[in-house]
Every structure is written in structure tokens, then in C-alpha cells.
Design a protein around this motif. Structure first.
Motif, short mmCIF file in Angstrom:
data_model
loop_
_atom_site.label_atom_id
_atom_site.label_comp_id
_atom_site.label_asym_id
_atom_site.label_seq_id
_atom_site.Cartn_x
_atom_site.Cartn_y
_atom_site.Cartn_z
N VAL A 102 -21.36 2.92 -6.32
CA VAL A 102 -21.83 3.84 -5.07
C VAL A 102 -21.07 4.03 -4.08
CG1 VAL A 102 -24.29 2.93 -5.79
CG2 VAL A 102 -22.83 1.90 -3.75
N ASP A 103 -19.84 3.54 -3.88
CA ASP A 103 -19.02 3.90 -2.59
C ASP A 103 -17.61 3.79 -3.20
OD1 ASP A 103 -17.45 3.62 -0.51
OD2 ASP A 103 -18.71 2.01 0.45
N PRO A 104 -17.27 5.16 -3.01
CA PRO A 104 -15.96 5.63 -3.60
C PRO A 104 -14.78 4.97 -2.95
CG PRO A 104 -17.29 7.47 -3.60
CD PRO A 104 -18.12 6.62 -2.89
N ALA A 105 -15.04 5.17 -1.46
CA ALA A 105 -14.04 4.59 -0.69
C ALA A 105 -13.69 2.74 -1.00
CB ALA A 105 -14.21 4.54 0.69
N TYR A 106 -15.06 2.27 -1.25
CA TYR A 106 -14.84 0.69 -1.44
C TYR A 106 -14.14 0.50 -2.91
CZ TYR A 106 -16.27 -4.01 -2.45
OH TYR A 106 -15.90 -5.41 -2.99
N ARG A 107 -14.54 1.43 -3.93
CA ARG A 107 -13.72 1.22 -5.28
C ARG A 107 -12.38 1.32 -5.12
NH1 ARG A 107 -16.39 3.21 -9.87
NH2 ARG A 107 -14.97 3.89 -11.84
N LYS A 108 -11.92 2.14 -4.16
CA LYS A 108 -10.49 2.64 -4.02
C LYS A 108 -9.81 1.19 -3.44
CE LYS A 108 -6.93 5.64 -2.35
NZ LYS A 108 -5.84 4.44 -2.06
N ARG A 109 -10.62 0.69 -2.60
CA ARG A 109 -10.18 -0.81 -2.04
C ARG A 109 -10.12 -1.85 -2.82
NH1 ARG A 109 -13.60 0.74 2.31
NH2 ARG A 109 -14.92 -1.08 1.93
N LEU A 110 -11.14 -1.80 -3.87
CA LEU A 110 -11.22 -2.75 -4.71
C LEU A 110 -10.11 -2.92 -5.70
CD1 LEU A 110 -13.06 -5.17 -5.93
CD2 LEU A 110 -14.37 -3.41 -7.19
N LEU A 111 -9.79 -1.39 -6.34
CA LEU A 111 -8.58 -1.35 -7.25
C LEU A 111 -7.38 -1.64 -6.70
CD1 LEU A 111 -10.05 1.77 -9.23
CD2 LEU A 111 -10.15 -0.84 -9.87
N ASP A 112 -7.30 -1.26 -5.30
CA ASP A 112 -5.99 -1.44 -4.62
C ASP A 112 -5.77 -2.72 -4.23
OD1 ASP A 112 -5.43 1.37 -4.75
OD2 ASP A 112 -6.00 1.81 -2.83
N ASN A 113 -6.84 -3.34 -3.87
CA ASN A 113 -6.38 -4.91 -3.22
C ASN A 113 -7.89 -5.93 -3.49
OD1 ASN A 113 -6.09 -7.46 -2.03
ND2 ASN A 113 -4.99 -6.47 -0.19
N ALA A 114 -8.01 -6.08 -4.62
CA ALA A 114 -9.44 -6.81 -5.13
C ALA A 114 -9.55 -7.88 -4.15
CB ALA A 114 -9.25 -7.00 -6.34
N SER A 115 -8.78 -8.73 -3.96
CA SER A 115 -9.11 -10.06 -3.13
C SER A 115 -9.63 -9.52 -1.80
CB SER A 115 -7.55 -10.74 -3.03
OG SER A 115 -7.17 -11.29 -4.16
N ALA A 116 -8.82 -8.70 -1.24
CA ALA A 116 -9.51 -8.31 0.05
C ALA A 116 -10.90 -7.71 0.02
CB ALA A 116 -8.33 -7.35 0.89
N ALA A 117 -11.00 -6.73 -1.08
CA ALA A 117 -12.16 -5.85 -0.94
C ALA A 117 -13.40 -7.01 -1.21
CB ALA A 117 -12.15 -5.09 -2.26
N ILE A 118 -13.15 -7.93 -2.24
CA ILE A 118 -14.27 -9.06 -2.72
C ILE A 118 -14.23 -9.82 -1.42
CG2 ILE A 118 -14.37 -10.90 -4.07
CD1 ILE A 118 -13.23 -9.49 -6.34
#
Lengths: 211, 125
Positions: free
Chosen positions: A67-83
Motif C-alpha cells: 500500500v505504501d510505495p515509499a515503504y516498498r522502496k525502503r524495504l527493497l533498498d535496506n530491508a533490515s532497517a525497513a523491517i
């Protein structure tokens, strides 16, 4: 309390424990005596992993990414931090990597050596993930394994198999199912299955709701 | 892992629903022991996964595909605990025997007390 010896009536006594149970009790009691572990901390850990940490954590991460494209980008860029934004962090210091499924690429995860698994987001691994057949066949014949799990892929979809290690754990970001456009994040999270985040399943289809 | 594998010769993958993660209580205990010792700094997680992978790899070499995952986990933990000097194989074996005797000497329904299994000389010493 010492009258138990010399009795012949086996029925009156506690059934012998299995070899494995005895070995675990030996370890636990010796380590407890040495002050290295304590039963309460062990019980708390078991409760944590049996009942509180489970695939629902990962499902929330996936739904947010849908639902959140900005979160998706953070998740794919740096999963540990986004999680970690959800407060889900590893106990073993491992790095998380999120693998995005697309119409052209299907990712699936295995650990061929032992059974490394992203505990903070998926809880503990299921029985099959730890089994020798899965560990070997996921690499040798991923399409065959996927078919057994009920995932049929078109020939032009590339299958990528990722081997977890002590340092890197993978989480698959499955494709958002069609027909879910109007759903809230929580409703979406309920569609995300554990298997879909290992890459051997798909998210559930939404229930049709009357309009 | 090399050559042409005979896929038909490989056993099927056990499947489950999203059910319990531990089949028996001892699996949970063994799991928690390793995690707790790591948290206490008794070994690094890398040392742990190396020990577990060695145990699983040795089973594979023997052609053993029936021993369960947490049985490997327990064997790896016993070896690592001994290698780190936390509890020797001899201490573990002796304690295992004490528990065995204690269980057999415990009247049904009573809590199992280790003292019931200790050698008469060791009791209350």
C-alpha cells in the motif's frame, strides 16, 4: 520420600523418558547449575517463538509494502532497517534482504546447509523447510518443488533460488493479488501466507464481498 | 550435490499447515538453550550455524535422511557446549544417567527430582 527403591510394581512409577528427552534434561540442568541459563528465561523464549513471533510479522511488512510505495522502496533498498520500523529485529545479527516477485521473476528461499530462516518476521521454520528433501530439491528442481506446493509457473517466468546463510536471511515480497484494490492494510495482511513469503506459495485471494 | 541427481530417489517433502513449530516439548527446550547461550555470549551465531551445518552435513554424507532437525540441533549443541568447556561430554552422560534413574524411581504423579537418581554416595553430599 526415599521409599521408592526396590519396588517391583512398574505401573506405580513414572514411565521412562526417551533418550532424547534425557539428553535435553541433562544439558538444561547442568547449564542451569552453572548459571548459564535459567528455566524462566528459557520458558519466556519458547513462549515468544511459539505464540508471539510468527509469520504475521512478515505479513504486516508485506501489506505495508503493497500500500505504501515509499515503504516498498525502503524495504527493497535496506530491508533490515525497513523491517525494524515495525520493531522486528533479529536476535542473531543477521541481515535481511527482501526479494520482489514480479510477473517475470519468482523468488524462493532455502537453506541448503542448515535451516537459516528469518525468525523476526516469519517465526520458526516449518517442518518441511528443515527437511533434507526440501533443502536439496529446492536447488535441484525448483519448478518441481513449486508444483508440489501448488504453484504453477509459466515457462517464461524465471525462478531464482536463494540460499540463506548465517549472515543473510531472505523474505519474499509476493505479488499483490488481483481484486484487492479497495482493501485496507490489515485486510491485505490477512491474505499474506507464510509460504508466500518463503516463495513456495501465493497470497490468498480476497473473499468476494457484496457491494 | 554434483552429477545428475536422481530426483525420483529423493523422498517427498513433508508438508504442514501453518501449525505449531515444535513437534515435542524437548525440541522447544533444545531450541531455547541454544538461543539463550548465544545471548549470553557463550558462542557466536556463526559458530552455532557452523556446528549445526556440520551435524546436518555429516548425516547427509551417511545417507541419513530420517533423523529429525531438532535431533541434529541437540547433537550440535552438545558438541559445541563441550568444545566451549561449558559442560563436558562425560558430565552430560553422567547427568543423563542420573535423570534416567530419577525418573524410574519417581512414583507416578510425583515431580521428578534429580536427587532420586544420584548415586547413594553423591546424595546430599
Amino acid at each position: 520420600m526415599s521409599g521408592g527403591h526396590g519396588h517391583d510394581h512398574d505401573d506405580e512409577y513414572t514411565a521412562p523418558l526417551g533418550e532424547t528427552q534425557l539428553r535435553v534434561k541433562a544439558l538444561e540442568s547442568l547449564l542451569t547449575e552453572k548459571g548459564l541459563v535459567d528455566p524462566q528465561a528459557l520458558a519466556a523464549l519458547i513462549d515468544l517463538y511459539e505464540t508471539r513471533v510468527g509469520p504475521r510479522n512478515g505479513a504486516r511488512v508485506v501489506a505495508r509494502a503493497w500500500v505504501d510505495p515509499a515503504y516498498r522502496k525502503r524495504l527493497l533498498d535496506n530491508a533490515s532497517a525497513a523491517i525494524a520500523e515495525f520493531g522486528f529485529t533479529g536476535r542473531q545479527g543477521e541481515d535481511m534482504v527482501v526479494l520482489e516477485n514480479t510477473p517475470r521473476v519468482h523468488n524462493m528461499v532455502v537453506c541448503t546447509l542448515c535451516s537459516c530462516y528469518p525468525w523476526p518476521v516469519l517465526g520458526l521454520p516449518p517442518v518441511w523447510y528443515k527437511s533434507p528433501p526440501y533443502r536439496s530439491r529446492a536447488v535441484l528442481d525448483p519448478r518441481g518443488v513449486l508444483k508440489e506446493f501448488g504453484v504453477a509457473l509459466a515457462d517464461d517466468v524465471e525462478v531464482r533460488v536463494w540460499d540463506s546463510t548465517a549472515e543473510v536471511r531472505y523474505l519474499v515480497l509476493p505479488e499483490r493479488p488481483p481484486g484487492t484494490e479497495g482493501l485496507h492494510e490489515d485486510e491485505l495482511a490477512a491474505l499474506v501466507t507464510r509460504d508466500s513469503m518463503i516463495g513456495v506459495g501465493r497470497p490468498k485471494a480476497p473473499e468476494r464481498r457484496p457491494r | 550435490m554434483s552429477g545428475r541427481p536422481d530426483l525420483d530417489a529423493l523422498p517427498a517433502i513433508p508438508r504442514d499447515a501453518e501449525g505449531p513449530v515444535f513437534a515435542e516439548p524437548w525440541e522447544a527446550q533444545a531450541f531455547a538453550l541454544a538461543v539463550r547461550l548465544h545471548e549470553r555470549g557463550c558462542f557466536t551465531w556463526r559458530e552455532w550455524t557452523d556446528a549445526l551445518a556440520a551435524e546436518i552435513g555429516a548425516a547427509r554424507q551417511r545417507g541419513d535422511t530420517t533423523t529429525g532437525y531438532y535431533a541434529h540441533w541437540l547433537a550440535a549443541l552438545e558438541k559445541l557446549v563441550a568444545a566451549k568447556g561449558l559442560a563436558s561430554a562425560e558430565d552430560l552422560r553422567r547427568r543423563r544417567d542420573e535423570w534416567d534413574r530419577a525418573v524410574r524411581a519417581t512414583p507416578h504423579g510425583r515431580p521428578i527430582e534429580l536427587a532420586r537418581g544420584q548415586e547413594p554416595g553423591a546424595r546430599g553430599a
